[in-house]
Enzyme design. Sequence first.
Site, PDB file in Angstrom:
ATOM      1  N   GLY A   1      20.886  63.329 -36.676  1.00 10.67           N
ATOM      2  CA  GLY A   1      19.842  62.674 -37.481  1.00 10.67           C
ATOM      3  C   GLY A   1      18.734  63.669 -37.792  1.00 10.67           C
ATOM      4  O   GLY A   1      18.378  64.466 -36.933  1.00 10.67           O
TER       5      GLY A   1
ATOM      6  N   GLU B   1      21.683  65.705 -28.565  1.00 10.44           N
ATOM      7  CA  GLU B   1      22.767  65.783 -27.565  1.00 10.44           C
ATOM      8  C   GLU B   1      24.130  66.119 -28.170  1.00 10.44           C
ATOM      9  O   GLU B   1      24.894  66.893 -27.587  1.00 10.44           O
ATOM     10  CB  GLU B   1      22.853  64.473 -26.752  1.00 10.44           C
ATOM     11  CG  GLU B   1      22.654  63.238 -27.578  1.00 10.44           C
ATOM     12  CD  GLU B   1      23.410  62.011 -27.098  1.00 10.44           C
ATOM     13  OE1 GLU B   1      24.158  62.075 -26.117  1.00 10.44           O
ATOM     14  OE2 GLU B   1      23.263  60.962 -27.745  1.00 10.44           O
TER      15      GLU B   1
ATOM     16  N   ILE C   1      13.987  62.676 -32.521  1.00 14.54           N
ATOM     17  CA  ILE C   1      12.819  61.814 -32.353  1.00 14.54           C
ATOM     18  C   ILE C   1      12.941  61.018 -31.050  1.00 14.54           C
ATOM     19  O   ILE C   1      11.960  60.525 -30.528  1.00 14.54           O
ATOM     20  CB  ILE C   1      12.597  60.856 -33.553  1.00 14.54           C
ATOM     21  CG1 ILE C   1      13.750  59.868 -33.707  1.00 14.54           C
ATOM     22  CG2 ILE C   1      12.351  61.624 -34.828  1.00 14.54           C
ATOM     23  CD1 ILE C   1      13.406  58.688 -34.605  1.00 14.54           C
ATOM     24  N   ASP C   2      14.170  60.905 -30.523  1.00 14.11           N
ATOM     25  CA  ASP C   2      14.384  60.095 -29.316  1.00 14.11           C
ATOM     26  C   ASP C   2      13.859  60.762 -28.036  1.00 14.11           C
ATOM     27  O   ASP C   2      13.691  60.093 -27.016  1.00 14.11           O
ATOM     28  CB  ASP C   2      15.878  59.789 -29.130  1.00 14.11           C
ATOM     29  CG  ASP C   2      16.401  58.823 -30.169  1.00 14.11           C
ATOM     30  OD1 ASP C   2      15.603  58.329 -30.982  1.00 14.11           O
ATOM     31  OD2 ASP C   2      17.620  58.560 -30.178  1.00 14.11           O
TER      32      ASP C   2
ATOM     33  N   ARG D   1       0.061  35.216 -34.127  1.00 12.86           N
ATOM     34  CA  ARG D   1       1.522  35.308 -34.042  1.00 12.86           C
ATOM     35  C   ARG D   1       1.951  36.335 -33.005  1.00 12.86           C
ATOM     36  O   ARG D   1       1.177  37.216 -32.632  1.00 12.86           O
ATOM     37  CB  ARG D   1       2.087  35.804 -35.389  1.00 12.86           C
ATOM     38  CG  ARG D   1       2.128  34.746 -36.457  1.00 12.86           C
ATOM     39  CD  ARG D   1       2.532  35.387 -37.767  1.00 12.86           C
ATOM     40  NE  ARG D   1       2.738  34.368 -38.780  1.00 12.86           N
ATOM     41  CZ  ARG D   1       2.685  34.596 -40.080  1.00 12.86           C
ATOM     42  NH1 ARG D   1       2.413  35.813 -40.534  1.00 12.86           N
ATOM     43  NH2 ARG D   1       2.903  33.625 -40.936  1.00 12.86           N
TER      44      ARG D   1
ATOM     45  N   MET E   1      13.258  53.041 -33.009  1.00 11.07           N
ATOM     46  CA  MET E   1      14.470  53.778 -32.651  1.00 11.07           C
ATOM     47  C   MET E   1      14.464  54.129 -31.168  1.00 11.07           C
ATOM     48  O   MET E   1      13.432  54.084 -30.507  1.00 11.07           O
ATOM     49  CB  MET E   1      14.623  55.012 -33.531  1.00 11.07           C
ATOM     50  CG  MET E   1      15.154  54.664 -34.914  1.00 11.07           C
ATOM     51  SD  MET E   1      15.531  56.124 -35.889  1.00 11.07           S
ATOM     52  CE  MET E   1      16.315  55.348 -37.321  1.00 11.07           C
ATOM     53  N   GLY E   2      15.603  54.541 -30.684  1.00 13.20           N
ATOM     54  CA  GLY E   2      15.768  54.845 -29.258  1.00 13.20           C
ATOM     55  C   GLY E   2      17.100  54.268 -28.840  1.00 13.20           C
ATOM     56  O   GLY E   2      17.174  53.131 -28.386  1.00 13.20           O
TER      57      GLY E   2
ATOM     58  N   GLU F   1      15.742  49.966 -30.062  1.00 19.08           N
ATOM     59  CA  GLU F   1      16.988  49.419 -30.620  1.00 19.08           C
ATOM     60  C   GLU F   1      18.126  49.356 -29.598  1.00 19.08           C
ATOM     61  O   GLU F   1      19.032  48.548 -29.722  1.00 19.08           O
ATOM     62  CB  GLU F   1      17.429  50.233 -31.838  1.00 19.08           C
ATOM     63  CG  GLU F   1      17.683  51.680 -31.476  1.00 19.08           C
ATOM     64  CD  GLU F   1      18.010  52.603 -32.632  1.00 19.08           C
ATOM     65  OE1 GLU F   1      18.165  52.153 -33.767  1.00 19.08           O
ATOM     66  OE2 GLU F   1      18.105  53.808 -32.364  1.00 19.08           O
TER      67      GLU F   1
ATOM     68  N   GLN G   1      10.470  56.103 -39.308  1.00 21.95           N
ATOM     69  CA  GLN G   1      10.066  56.885 -38.126  1.00 21.95           C
ATOM     70  C   GLN G   1      10.522  58.337 -38.191  1.00 21.95           C
ATOM     71  O   GLN G   1      10.033  59.181 -37.460  1.00 21.95           O
ATOM     72  CB  GLN G   1      10.681  56.256 -36.867  1.00 21.95           C
ATOM     73  CG  GLN G   1      10.149  54.899 -36.553  1.00 21.95           C
ATOM     74  CD  GLN G   1      11.071  54.141 -35.617  1.00 21.95           C
ATOM     75  OE1 GLN G   1      10.915  54.186 -34.415  1.00 21.95           O
ATOM     76  NE2 GLN G   1      12.048  53.427 -36.167  1.00 21.95           N
TER      77      GLN G   1
END
Length: 348
Positions: A16, A108, A131-132, A167, A174-175, A227, A280
């Site tokens: 990504g 990875e 980004i993770d 509310r 993400m993740g 996610e 993101q």
Amino acid sequence: MTKQSTKRIGILTGGGDCPGLNAVIRAVVRRALLLDYEVVGIKNGWQGLVKGTTEPLTLLSVSGILPRGGTILGTSRTNPMKNEEDKKKVLTNIKKLGIDWLIAVGGEDTLGVARQLSELGVKVVGVPKTIDNDVEGTDQTFGFDTAVSIVTEAIDRLHTTAESHQRVMVVEVMGRHTGWIAVVSGLAGGADCILIPEEPMTIQQICQVLEKRHARGRLFSIVVVAEGFKLAGAEELVTKDQSRDQFGHVHLGGIGELIAQQIEKYTGFETRVTVLGHIQRGGSPTSFDRVLGTRYGVKAVELLHEGKFGTLVALRGNKITAVPLSKTMRKLKRVDPELIRTAEMFYG
Ligand code: F6P
């Protein structure tokens, strides 16, 4: 540093995309040219080495790319180790293209391929990107800081509308395997509950947190969910469809909607969901990621120059260093439990 005879460095970006990739590419080219090395850009990750598609990288081609998101080289989730034929093509093309040394920028999966190629004798250095932020061996991957700042801004924006309408706002971030983005941006944005793959919770536990908050007069809440979060006891991850990429990863998405529906059902609180998705990963990197990417790129060339092949550049404390590729990606870097405990103190 002493100069050596000219070598050709190949660089690719895989997996990504993420903000800061162009900072790395620029730094690699600039540092390599100072040492009289040539740099060739490999197109679209490992696919470029399977197909032999490259472009020369010059001072001109990297000029002005530092603040740009994405990657000028393109990327893909191609796994050349999936079959013998592609693996052979990669090894043949490295020779054919005259690539002496390789820099693989990725997470990875990309780095896992780099490690396997290194074991086959390819002179490669890895640069940790995602980004993770889940790559073992480095304190931080570039791209993570940008993603966190985008999510934090989104949480700030959701706060005002959540409060106006009283509310619950569920924000899906993400993740895939780890909850770094969720925890760090949740802490920064003052989230009332953070759901991550490392810490499954039941829907009852989540609702209790929100009810406690309502009981003390705060009639709106922000729930951040990664996610890859699974409700305690759930067998499967929530996915968009049955498809898998070449590394076997499922297409995640939908946990935010599921959690939102259940919160509304069990608490009666009006709930909305926002899925931040690829926002993101897009756009300009933060100054932190530009600097980290630049330092990584410089170090990658210097490691090649020093003959330290089969390594991964890494941030340890505030120093850039190197770790053997063979000692990384054995497991994912999960969120520090201390950070999780800190976040939990602000629930409810
Ligand atoms: O690169 C990591 C990541 O952003 C994950 O957090 C996410 O699950 C995945 O990529 C999304 O991938 P794609 O770009 O294929 O939709």
